[in-house]
Design a protein around this motif. Sequence first.
Motif, PDB file in Angstrom:
ATOM      1  N   ASN A 171       8.188 -16.346   2.735  1.00 19.86           N
ATOM      2  CA  ASN A 171       7.587 -17.656   2.501  1.00 19.86           C
ATOM      3  C   ASN A 171       7.544 -18.041   1.023  1.00 19.86           C
ATOM      4  O   ASN A 171       7.744 -19.211   0.682  1.00 19.86           O
ATOM      5  N   ALA A 172       7.275 -17.075   0.156  1.00 17.00           N
ATOM      6  CA  ALA A 172       7.091 -17.403  -1.261  1.00 17.00           C
ATOM      7  C   ALA A 172       8.296 -17.074  -2.133  1.00 17.00           C
ATOM      8  O   ALA A 172       8.427 -17.615  -3.228  1.00 17.00           O
ATOM      9  N   GLN A 173       9.155 -16.165  -1.661  1.00 22.47           N
ATOM     10  CA  GLN A 173      10.311 -15.720  -2.445  1.00 22.47           C
ATOM     11  C   GLN A 173       9.882 -15.217  -3.824  1.00 22.47           C
ATOM     12  O   GLN A 173      10.567 -15.428  -4.828  1.00 22.47           O
ATOM     13  N   ASN A 174       8.732 -14.541  -3.856  1.00 23.23           N
ATOM     14  CA  ASN A 174       8.206 -14.008  -5.103  1.00 23.23           C
ATOM     15  C   ASN A 174       7.898 -12.524  -4.886  1.00 23.23           C
ATOM     16  O   ASN A 174       6.959 -12.175  -4.176  1.00 23.23           O
ATOM     17  N   ALA A 175       8.691 -11.654  -5.513  1.00 24.29           N
ATOM     18  CA  ALA A 175       8.562 -10.217  -5.281  1.00 24.29           C
ATOM     19  C   ALA A 175       7.217  -9.677  -5.753  1.00 24.29           C
ATOM     20  O   ALA A 175       6.596  -8.858  -5.076  1.00 24.29           O
ATOM     21  N   THR A 176       6.753 -10.151  -6.913  1.00 23.55           N
ATOM     22  CA  THR A 176       5.470  -9.666  -7.447  1.00 23.55           C
ATOM     23  C   THR A 176       4.319 -10.041  -6.529  1.00 23.55           C
ATOM     24  O   THR A 176       3.454  -9.220  -6.217  1.00 23.55           O
ATOM     25  N   LEU A 177       4.297 -11.302  -6.078  1.00 25.23           N
ATOM     26  CA  LEU A 177       3.248 -11.754  -5.169  1.00 25.23           C
ATOM     27  C   LEU A 177       3.311 -10.994  -3.847  1.00 25.23           C
ATOM     28  O   LEU A 177       2.277 -10.578  -3.308  1.00 25.23           O
ATOM     29  N   ALA A 178       4.524 -10.798  -3.339  1.00 31.00           N
ATOM     30  CA  ALA A 178       4.682 -10.083  -2.071  1.00 31.00           C
ATOM     31  C   ALA A 178       4.176  -8.651  -2.182  1.00 31.00           C
ATOM     32  O   ALA A 178       3.487  -8.155  -1.285  1.00 31.00           O
ATOM     33  N   LEU A 179       4.499  -7.965  -3.295  1.00 34.49           N
ATOM     34  CA  LEU A 179       4.039  -6.590  -3.491  1.00 34.49           C
ATOM     35  C   LEU A 179       2.514  -6.532  -3.601  1.00 34.49           C
ATOM     36  O   LEU A 179       1.881  -5.653  -3.008  1.00 34.49           O
ATOM     37  N   LEU A 180       1.929  -7.476  -4.319  1.00 31.18           N
ATOM     38  CA  LEU A 180       0.477  -7.494  -4.506  1.00 31.18           C
ATOM     39  C   LEU A 180      -0.251  -7.713  -3.181  1.00 31.18           C
ATOM     40  O   LEU A 180      -1.182  -6.979  -2.831  1.00 31.18           O
ATOM     41  N   VAL A 181       0.186  -8.741  -2.436  1.00 30.22           N
ATOM     42  CA  VAL A 181      -0.464  -9.041  -1.154  1.00 30.22           C
ATOM     43  C   VAL A 181      -0.244  -7.892  -0.162  1.00 30.22           C
ATOM     44  O   VAL A 181      -1.155  -7.519   0.593  1.00 30.22           O
ATOM     45  N   ALA A 182       0.955  -7.317  -0.162  1.00 29.21           N
ATOM     46  CA  ALA A 182       1.257  -6.201   0.739  1.00 29.21           C
ATOM     47  C   ALA A 182       0.378  -4.998   0.429  1.00 29.21           C
ATOM     48  O   ALA A 182      -0.112  -4.318   1.343  1.00 29.21           O
ATOM     49  N   LEU A 183       0.165  -4.717  -0.853  1.00 24.24           N
ATOM     50  CA  LEU A 183      -0.697  -3.594  -1.240  1.00 24.24           C
ATOM     51  C   LEU A 183      -2.138  -3.828  -0.796  1.00 24.24           C
ATOM     52  O   LEU A 183      -2.789  -2.924  -0.271  1.00 24.24           O
ATOM     53  N   ILE A 184      -2.625  -5.049  -0.999  1.00 22.84           N
ATOM     54  CA  ILE A 184      -3.995  -5.374  -0.581  1.00 22.84           C
ATOM     55  C   ILE A 184      -4.143  -5.241   0.932  1.00 22.84           C
ATOM     56  O   ILE A 184      -5.114  -4.666   1.436  1.00 22.84           O
ATOM     57  N   ALA A 185      -3.158  -5.780   1.670  1.00 25.73           N
ATOM     58  CA  ALA A 185      -3.198  -5.696   3.134  1.00 25.73           C
ATOM     59  C   ALA A 185      -3.127  -4.245   3.600  1.00 25.73           C
ATOM     60  O   ALA A 185      -3.836  -3.840   4.530  1.00 25.73           O
ATOM     61  N   GLY A 186      -2.281  -3.444   2.945  1.00 28.28           N
ATOM     62  CA  GLY A 186      -2.155  -2.035   3.315  1.00 28.28           C
ATOM     63  C   GLY A 186      -3.432  -1.254   3.073  1.00 28.28           C
ATOM     64  O   GLY A 186      -3.867  -0.462   3.914  1.00 28.28           O
TER      65      GLY A 186
END
Length: 199
Positions: free
Chosen positions: A90-105
């Motif tokens: 959705n965002a095509q932003n690797a940094t944002l994706a990694l941050l949100v994924a870490l929080i969700a994990g």
Amino acid sequence: MTSMTLAEWWNGLSPIEQIFWGVAVIATTLFLIQFVLSLVGLGTDGALDMEHDSLENDLALEHEFSLFSIRSILAFFTFFGWIGILVFDNAQNATLALLVALIAGIAAMSTVAYIMYLLHKLEEEGTLHMESAIGSSGEVYFSIPEEKHGPGKIHVNINGSLREIEAWTEGRRLPTGTKIRIVSLLNKQSVLVTPDESL
């Protein structure tokens, strides 16, 4: 239209997408395998399914909250992978994706660890209730074979509640209706009984 092969699809992903997809697929597969094994009684969890030398040791050791276990770690990677895929798509932003994924994990890992902690405490509480039944009298509900050839069932009052418990005996067969007394715990679900001659 030409159908895309799996290899072509994979090679078309960016490195961060390959990481997310790899983690998501592997973790989900392992999570499902562990879940199925736990349903048939074969699943283990490093922090939760510990064997103790004796029931007394098991009762004496208080279970502490542990964030790291097989279930919680698998939950972390499963959510990390899938949430990472969704956010990056959705965002095509690797940094944002990694941050949100870490929080969700981390949130998923903490939630699973806490749920398993609560379940363990409930099991521990049930065991402590069983320990308080030692010396209590009851009645055979389903006949108990002689000399530990098999279990039977007894009815006994524990802390004001009538409970049905698996029971064994080392002596003669105890038919239904026999008055018994609990002499010891064999494990978290079973007790050793003898006929109660005083009743």
